[in-house]
Design a protein around this motif. Structure first.
Motif, PDB file in Angstrom:
ATOM      1  N   PHE A 195      -5.997   0.149   2.441  1.00 15.82           N
ATOM      2  CA  PHE A 195      -7.197   0.276   1.600  1.00 15.82           C
ATOM      3  C   PHE A 195      -7.599  -1.010   0.889  1.00 15.82           C
ATOM      4  N   ILE A 217     -12.722   7.537   0.692  1.00 12.01           N
ATOM      5  CA  ILE A 217     -12.408   6.184   1.157  1.00 12.01           C
ATOM      6  C   ILE A 217     -13.080   5.151   0.254  1.00 12.01           C
ATOM      7  N   GLN A 221     -10.866   2.293  -1.565  1.00 14.49           N
ATOM      8  CA  GLN A 221     -11.094   0.885  -1.284  1.00 14.49           C
ATOM      9  C   GLN A 221     -11.584   0.120  -2.510  1.00 14.49           C
TER      10      GLN A 221
END
Length: 229
Positions: A195, A217, A221
Motif C-alpha cells: 500500500f 484501497i 494508500q
C-alpha cells in the motif's frame, strides 16, 4: 547410451543437490571486508573487498547494542540492525544480528526476510510471535499459521522468506535479539510494500486482489506506512 548417460547425470545432480544452498556464498579467503558503496567503482552481488593490508580491528566491530532503540513511533517498536552496512567485516560471512525493542503493545509488523532465516531470543518481557507458511500445493488448504508466546530465555525460528511478526502483549517493554543467516537479510514489510510503494500499485490490481471496494484501497494508500528499521 544417451538414456543411460542422462540417467547418470540426473543421479549425480540429485546427489549434490543437498550441498547447494540458496543463501550467501561461502568465503574463499579468511575475510573480505566490504568497501563503502559510496567509494566503490565496481558493483557486484554483495560488496567488493577492501585491501587486506588495510583491514583493521574496527572493521569487525560495532558498539551500542546495549542501548534501547527509540520506540516512539506508530508501531511502538524499533529494530537496530548490525549487518554488513554496520560491520563491513561481515561481508561474505553469511550472518548478521538485530536488536529489537518493543514498547507495551508494540508491534514488529508482518514482514519477510528474502535472504535469511531468523532465530529470535527474548531477553525481557513477553512476545506473541508467529509465521505463515507459503501457499500449499492443495488449493483446498489454507496457509498455516504457527504462533507461540515467548518469555525471557525463549527462542523461536522464522524460516527464510516466510511472513512473520512479533507483538508485545504485556504492559512492560520487551527486548529481543535475533541472528539472521545473511550478511544483508533484506526486509519486506507487507503493508508498506503493497500500500505504500512508489509509484503506487494500480488500484484495480489491489481491489481485485483483496476483494474490497476502491474507497478501502484509497484509504490504505493514503496512510503513512512506517518502517521501523
Amino acid at each position: 547410451m544417451k538414456m543411460a548417460l542422462g540417467f547418470l547425470t540426473a543421479i549425480l545432480i540429485a546427489s549434490f543437490a543437498p550441498f547447494a544452498y540458496a543463501s550467501d556464498p561461502s568465503p574463499l579467503q579468511d575475510f573480505c571486508v566490504a568497501v563503502n558503496d559510496s567509494v566503490a567503482t565496481v558493483f557486484v552481488n554483495g560488496k567488493i573487498c577492501k585491501n587486506p593490508n588495510m583491514v583493521v580491528a574496527n572493521d569487525f566491530f560495532y558498539s551500542g547494542l546495549n542501548k534501547p532503540g527509540n520506540t516512539s513511533n506508530p508501531l511502538g517498536s524499533r529494530v537496530t540492525p548490525v549487518n554488513v552496512n554496520q560491520i563491513p567485516g561481515l561481508n561474505t560471512l553469511g550472518v548478521s544480528l538485530v536488536r529489537i525493542d518493543y514498547a507495551p503493545y508494540g508491534l514488529n509488523p508482518p514482514h519477510t526476510h528474502p535472504r535469511a532465516t531468523e532465530v529470535l531470543v527474548v531477553l525481557e518481557g513477553t512476545l506473541y510471535v508467529g509465521f505463515v507458511t507459503s501457499n500449499p500445493a492443495d488449493p483446498n488448504q489454507k496457509n498455516k499459521l504457527f504462533t507461540k508466546y515467548l518469555y525471557p530465555g525463549d527462542v523461536f525460528v522464522f524460516p527464510q522468506g516466510l511472513i512473520h511478526f512479533q507483538f508485545n502483549v504485556g504492559h512492560t517493554n520487551v527486548v529481543a535479539f535475533a541472528g539472521l543467516s545473511s550478511q544483508n537479510p533484506g526486509v519486506i514489510t507487507i503493508a508498506n510494500a503493497v500500500f505504500g510503494s512508489d509509484p503506487p500499485i494500480n488500484q484495480d490490481v489491489l481491489t481485485k486482489a483483496f476483494q474490497v471496494e476502491k474507497n478501502v484501497i484509497d484509504y490504505l494508500q493514503a496512510q503513512f506506512w512506517w518502517n521501523i528499521d
